[in-house]
Design an enzyme around this catalytic site. Structure first.
Site, PDB file in Angstrom:
ATOM      1  CB  CYS A 128     -12.832   1.075  11.456  1.00  0.00           C
ATOM      2  SG  CYS A 128     -13.961   2.237  10.681  1.00  0.00           S
TER       3      CYS A 128
ATOM      4  CG  HIS B 100     -15.875   6.072  10.523  1.00  0.00           C
ATOM      5  ND1 HIS B 100     -14.963   6.301   9.520  1.00  0.00           N
ATOM      6  CD2 HIS B 100     -15.921   7.216  11.241  1.00  0.00           C
ATOM      7  CE1 HIS B 100     -14.496   7.531   9.618  1.00  0.00           C
ATOM      8  NE2 HIS B 100     -15.054   8.102  10.654  1.00  0.00           N
ATOM      9  CG  HIS B 101     -17.910   0.838   9.644  1.00  0.00           C
ATOM     10  ND1 HIS B 101     -16.964   1.533   8.910  1.00  0.00           N
ATOM     11  CD2 HIS B 101     -19.110   1.130   9.087  1.00  0.00           C
ATOM     12  CE1 HIS B 101     -17.569   2.201   7.942  1.00  0.00           C
ATOM     13  NE2 HIS B 101     -18.866   1.986   8.029  1.00  0.00           N
TER      14      HIS B 101
ATOM     15  CD  GLN C  17      -4.107   3.356   6.910  1.00  0.00           C
ATOM     16  OE1 GLN C  17      -5.007   2.552   6.712  1.00  0.00           O
ATOM     17  NE2 GLN C  17      -3.084   3.490   6.085  1.00  0.00           N
TER      18      GLN C  17
ATOM     19  CG  HIS D  92      -9.181   0.181   6.544  1.00  0.00           C
ATOM     20  ND1 HIS D  92      -9.388   1.060   7.576  1.00  0.00           N
ATOM     21  CD2 HIS D  92      -7.956   0.466   6.037  1.00  0.00           C
ATOM     22  CE1 HIS D  92      -8.331   1.859   7.683  1.00  0.00           C
ATOM     23  NE2 HIS D  92      -7.454   1.515   6.761  1.00  0.00           N
TER      24      HIS D  92
END
Length: 189
Positions: free
Chosen positions: A78, A80-81, A120, A148
């Site tokens: 991911c 974002h993280h 995704q 996720h």
């Protein structure tokens, strides 16, 4: 891997460990920065590869009906993280003028596109767009379902929840019968 700065990653991992209050000289952590750097080089190897390369060799067959490779496992990170998400991809296309790719190339494209900081939704679109560009099929349909870790181990904390994305290109955008057909094959066990 030559485009990935392993030493810089090692230093960053040491800094993170120190920032959370860990002793980077503790026995269990001595080689952790090196291991994480090697893992990131593997997990982000798709940044330095082009999925289009897998479709430079094609075959000409008397086949212009559905081709589906389903349950292609993949792992990604991911963006974002920077925690993993993983699942399976289902990739279908209808050849045009009998142009087909080796079946493994569909899986390789998924893997290459997934191996980078990613969303995704972007994997789904990128796989479909790559196949459309390189094979010029009548249509492409891609479905990805994934779990996720950013929803499982932090934040919402809902293990087992899955995210499903799909992209239709070509005839699959317009032809509901074709869409239903491919979805029925994807759902078959």
């Amino acid at each position: 891997m030559s485009n990935i700065d392993l030493l810089k990653i090692e230093e960053a991992v040491k800094m993170i460990l120190e920032a959370v209050g860990e002793d980077v000289n503790r026995e269990g952590l001595l080689d952790t920065p090196k291991r994480v750097a090697k893992m990131y080089a593997e997990m982000f190897s798709g940044l330095h590869e082009d999925a289009k390369d897998y479709f430079r060799t094609v075959f000409h067959e008397d086949h212009e009906e559905l081709v589906l490779v389903k349950d292609i496992p993949f792992y990604s990170m991911c963006e974002h993280h920077l925690v993993p998400f993983y699942g399976k991809a289902h990739v279908a296309y209808i050849p045009n003028d009998g142009i087909v790719a080796g079946l493994s190339k569909l899986g390789r494209a998924v893997e290459t596109i997934a191996r980078r900081p990613q969303l995704q939704e972007r994997i789904t679109s990128s796989v479909a767009d790559t196949i459309m560009e390189m094979l010029a099929p009548k249509g492409v349909y891609v479905v990805i379902e994934a779990e996720h870790m950013c929803m499982t181990m932090r934040g919402l904390k809902k293990p087992g929840s899955k995210t499903v994305t799909s992209v239709a290109r070509g005839v699959y955008e317009e032809d509901e019968v074709k869409r239903r057909e491919v979805l029925s094959f994807i759902q078959m066990s």
